[in-house]
Design a protein around this motif. Structure first.
Motif: not given
Lengths: 70, 449
Positions: B237-239, B337-343, B415-423, B425-427
């Motif tokens: 799960x991510x969101x 949202x889960x913030x992961x230390x990942x690419x 590196x975190x998944x913050x850019x992915x999370x933004x993408x 929830x903005x979709x």
């Protein structure tokens, strides 16, 4: 000759091929483990494993060379 | 009421549990590994003890040492959090034998629900619908093909011991199935030392929706509605959000009542979660039961106003639930949202040292943190370093707040998944609630693993 590189930082969990062994494209060579996730690192082309540069249990950084295939 | 609790866990959930204990006037004992000596939860607890080395076997899974520290410090109960020992029936039993309260259900129940095959059987008897499938491991690809023919394609091939999506594959026809069977079996054998494979009907356009339940030791049980956790990567799960934008009142109540009936019938006590797949026609199918607190429990707390850790402790102390189903109200909408230390592109773990951390503050914003501004994120543990929980009076409002919060959420050095999370929830598809489990693959990118 191709270098097999680590796609993430972590531990070498398992080595599933031997030096001198011929491998096919896509065959798993090494399994890395990091943060509860296991990632298989597979050969990107067919060939023979010339050298394994790591041992099981070693810590590697992203981009480190794990093996050389020719 | 319990007066002193040892927390057999780490990271954000250890801090979360300590916070409730403090509110209730309960003393806390933290236990930690070498790598975690500098973690926030260690400093928050009233007492903290080193378990051993950084590897989980030496620390968070080191049962003898944990029990020894519990005895020495006079703790009356152990809260296992999630992961680690939380669903380990032997550990729960060892706690009981040592005269300690395990904050969770009885060991027999943990064991039953921990075995996928047995859990399915039990829950089917209790009236929960299951995804059509086959109840024993398949002998070979020929048998798999015969079973798939009977169930009807497409089907999902699953490794019994699988986790993180390894050994799991959807197949559309017999050719694909035969090809996938051996590859996945081999991989499951290599990874988990167990090549048992199962087959299930593939539920198309599925959503992952789960029901939170609370049950006391006197046979009372309630449901705290649902959480939708469809947005996943690598089957994790991510969101997560509550309520689900997809369920109608009728399905919501039906699922809740079915869940309560099931937990009563198995004699469950404490907090638990029943996970379901829900298809496009709102049919729901039981997947598994998690006999512990969930990572995403905060969204339920935000919409119900209940503190789930407090409820767990009260139930474990032998109290009766002090509210009935009709007294539980839900208000507003909450997203985690889960913030992961990942690419953010490959989803590969990315340990390292944090150099900067700046967090948004404001109305409706809640943080659960495993790290501080100079933490080393170690490769020994799960990549989740923080959770951002945002609430508002409506789903739209919550999404708007989340977007603002993410825009000013700053973690540097790793590196975190913050850019992915933004993408995500903005979709537009997210705003519209088109959140099926293939959301990331469908709208964001093709998965590389």
């Amino acid at each position: 000759m191709a270098e097999l590189k680590a796609s993430m930082a972590g531990n070498v969990w398992k080595i599933v091929a031997n030096e001198g062994q011929s491998v096919t494209d896509g065959q798993d060579i090494i399994i890395l483990e990091s943060m509860k996730m296991e990632i298989p690192i597979a050969a990107e082309e067919a060939g023979t494993i010339k050298e394994l540069k790591v041992n099981e249990g070693d810590f590697v950084n992203e981009g480190d060379v794990l093996a050389v295939i020719e | 009421m319990i007066r002193k609790i040892l927390i057999a866990n780490r990271g954000e959930i250890a801090s979360r549990i300590i916070r409730t204990c403090r509110k209730l006037g309960i003393l806390t004992v933290a236990v930690h590994s070498e790598a975690d000596s500098d973690s926030p939860f260690v400093g928050l607890a009233d007492e903290a003890y080193l378990l051993g080395g950084s590897r989980v076997q030496e620390s968070y899974l080191n049962v003898n040492k944990i029990l020894e520290i519990a005895k020495e410090t006079g703790a009356e109960a152990i809260h296992p959090g999630y992961g680690f020992l939380s669903e380990n029936a032997d550990f729960a039993r060892s706690c009981e034998e040592a005269g300690l309260i395990f904050i969770g259900p009885k060991p027999e129940i943990i064991q039953q629900m921990g075995n996928k095959v047995e859990a399915r059987k039990k829950m089917e008897q209790a009236g929960l619908p299951l995804v059509p499938g086959f109840s024993r491991p398949l002998i070979d690809s020929a048998e798999a093909a015969a079973v798939a023919e009977k169930i009807g394609y497409p089907v999902m091939l699953k490794a019994a011991a699988g986790g993180g999506g390894i050994g799991m594959q959807a197949v559309a026809n017999e050719d694909e199935l035969i090809k996938a069977f051996e590859g996945n079996q081999k991989r499951a054998q290599l990874f988990f030392g167990n090549g048992d494979m199962f087959i299930e009907k593939l539920i198309e356009k599925p959503r992952h929706i789960e029901i939170q339940v609370l049950a006391d030791s006197f046979g009372n049980a309630v449901y705290l509605w649902e959480r939708e956790c469809s947005v996943q990567r690598r089957h994790q799960k991510v969101v997560e959000e509550a309520p689900s934008s997809f369920l109608d009142e009728e399905t919501r109540n039906k699922m809740g009542m079915a869940a309560v009936k099931a937990v009563k019938s198995i004699g469950y006590s404490n907090a638990g979660t029943l996970e379901f797949l829900v298809d496009a026609d709102k049919n729901f199918y039981f997947l598994e039961m998690n006999t512990r607190l969930q990572v995403e429990h905060p969204v339920t707390e935000e919409i119900t106003g209940l503190d789930l850790v407090e409820q767990q402790i009260k139930i474990a102390s032998g109290n009766k639930l002090d509210f009935t189903q009709s007294e539980i109200k839900q208000d507003g909408h909450s997203i985690e949202v889960r913030i992961y230390a990942e690419d953010p592109k490959t989803f590969y773990p990315a340990p390292g040292r944090i150099t900067t951390m700046e967090l948004p503050e404001g109305e409706g914003i809640r943080h659960e943190l495993a790290v501080h501004g100079t933490s080393v994120v170690s490769h020994f543990y799960d990549p989740m370093i923080a959770k951002l929980v945002v609430s508002g009076e409506s789903r739209d409002k919550a999404i708007e707040r989340l977007r603002e919060a993410l825009a000013s959420y700053k973690i540097e050095g790793i590196k975190t998944n913050l850019p992915l999370l933004m993408e995500i929830i903005s979709h537009e598809a997210f705003s519209q609630g088109d959140t099926t489990t293939d959301f990331i693959a469908k709208y964001i990118k093709k998965l590389t693993v």
